[in-house]
Structure formats: C-alpha cells, structure tokens
Motif scaffolding. Sequence first.
Motif, PDB file in Angstrom:
ATOM      1  N   ILE A  21      -0.710  34.693  -2.890  1.00 56.67           N
ATOM      2  CA  ILE A  21      -1.047  34.760  -1.623  1.00 56.67           C
ATOM      3  C   ILE A  21      -0.388  33.767  -0.754  1.00 56.67           C
ATOM      4  N   ASP A  23      -0.604  31.180   2.139  1.00 61.03           N
ATOM      5  CA  ASP A  23      -1.453  30.724   3.103  1.00 61.03           C
ATOM      6  C   ASP A  23      -1.051  29.367   3.746  1.00 61.03           C
ATOM      7  N   GLY A  24      -0.881  29.531   5.008  1.00 64.38           N
ATOM      8  CA  GLY A  24      -0.257  28.283   5.699  1.00 64.38           C
ATOM      9  C   GLY A  24       1.398  28.246   5.166  1.00 64.38           C
ATOM     10  N   THR A  49      -0.343  25.303  -6.147  1.00 60.98           N
ATOM     11  CA  THR A  49       0.170  25.894  -5.174  1.00 60.98           C
ATOM     12  C   THR A  49       1.856  25.789  -5.377  1.00 60.98           C
ATOM     13  N   ASP A  71       0.545  38.927  -0.787  1.00 52.31           N
ATOM     14  CA  ASP A  71      -0.290  39.107   0.489  1.00 52.31           C
ATOM     15  C   ASP A  71       0.320  37.801   1.621  1.00 52.31           C
ATOM     16  N   VAL A  72       0.931  38.144   2.432  1.00 54.43           N
ATOM     17  CA  VAL A  72       1.484  37.191   3.198  1.00 54.43           C
ATOM     18  C   VAL A  72       0.727  37.291   4.595  1.00 54.43           C
ATOM     19  N   SER A  73      -0.505  37.723   4.751  1.00 55.59           N
ATOM     20  CA  SER A  73      -1.193  37.903   6.349  1.00 55.59           C
ATOM     21  C   SER A  73      -1.356  36.594   6.684  1.00 55.59           C
ATOM     22  N   ARG A  74      -1.675  35.474   5.951  1.00 53.70           N
ATOM     23  CA  ARG A  74      -1.951  34.280   6.619  1.00 53.70           C
ATOM     24  C   ARG A  74      -0.893  33.200   6.234  1.00 53.70           C
ATOM     25  N   TRP A  75       0.442  33.824   5.984  1.00 50.18           N
ATOM     26  CA  TRP A  75       1.668  32.888   5.515  1.00 50.18           C
ATOM     27  C   TRP A  75       2.223  32.394   6.851  1.00 50.18           C
ATOM     28  N   GLN A  76       2.498  31.042   7.182  1.00 54.69           N
ATOM     29  CA  GLN A  76       3.092  30.840   8.240  1.00 54.69           C
ATOM     30  C   GLN A  76       4.409  29.909   7.837  1.00 54.69           C
ATOM     31  N   GLN A  79       5.522  26.615   9.201  1.00 56.96           N
ATOM     32  CA  GLN A  79       3.999  25.458   9.426  1.00 56.96           C
ATOM     33  C   GLN A  79       4.577  24.431   8.404  1.00 56.96           C
TER      34      GLN A  79
END
Length: 84
Positions: A21, A23-24, A49, A71-76, A79
Amino acid sequence: MNEKTLRALVEAGAVKRVRIIGDGARFHVEADTPNATVVAMTAKGAPRTWGTLDASARWVRALGIGTAQLDVSRWQPGQRGLRV
C-alpha cells in the motif's frame, strides 16, 4: 506483526493475501490471515515502511510470497517524507 511471525504464517499457509500500500511518499505491507488483517511492523512496534515500490516488493518476495496486490490510491510520489 514482525517479520519473524509473518514469515512463520506464510510458511504455514495462513496468509491468504498480501497488499503493498502506497501512502504519502512511503509504502507498507498488509497481510490477510484467517482471523485479521495485519500490518508488517518493526521490532520497535512501528509500521515497517519503504521508500520505493521495488524495495517493498523485494521484501515481500523474500518472505516467500509470489503474488501481492498493489494499492496506490493514497500514494503521492512527489510528496516529501518527514525526517525522524
């Protein structure tokens, strides 16, 4: 769940699905077992991480898992991470 325990669950066939996943700016790993969804943790109890997708995928592969969902829906990707 630490790496040693997660590896034992994989060897016993108790891990049903693994997700990497984003995330950020970081990636972490979640595994589905028959009883719960667990997050890979460090020895100190913090979520483990990685800064790159390939590093997290290599770790999952080293556990003996050949298939993982991403799952890269919250990956930035742009950032900046916090320095701790």
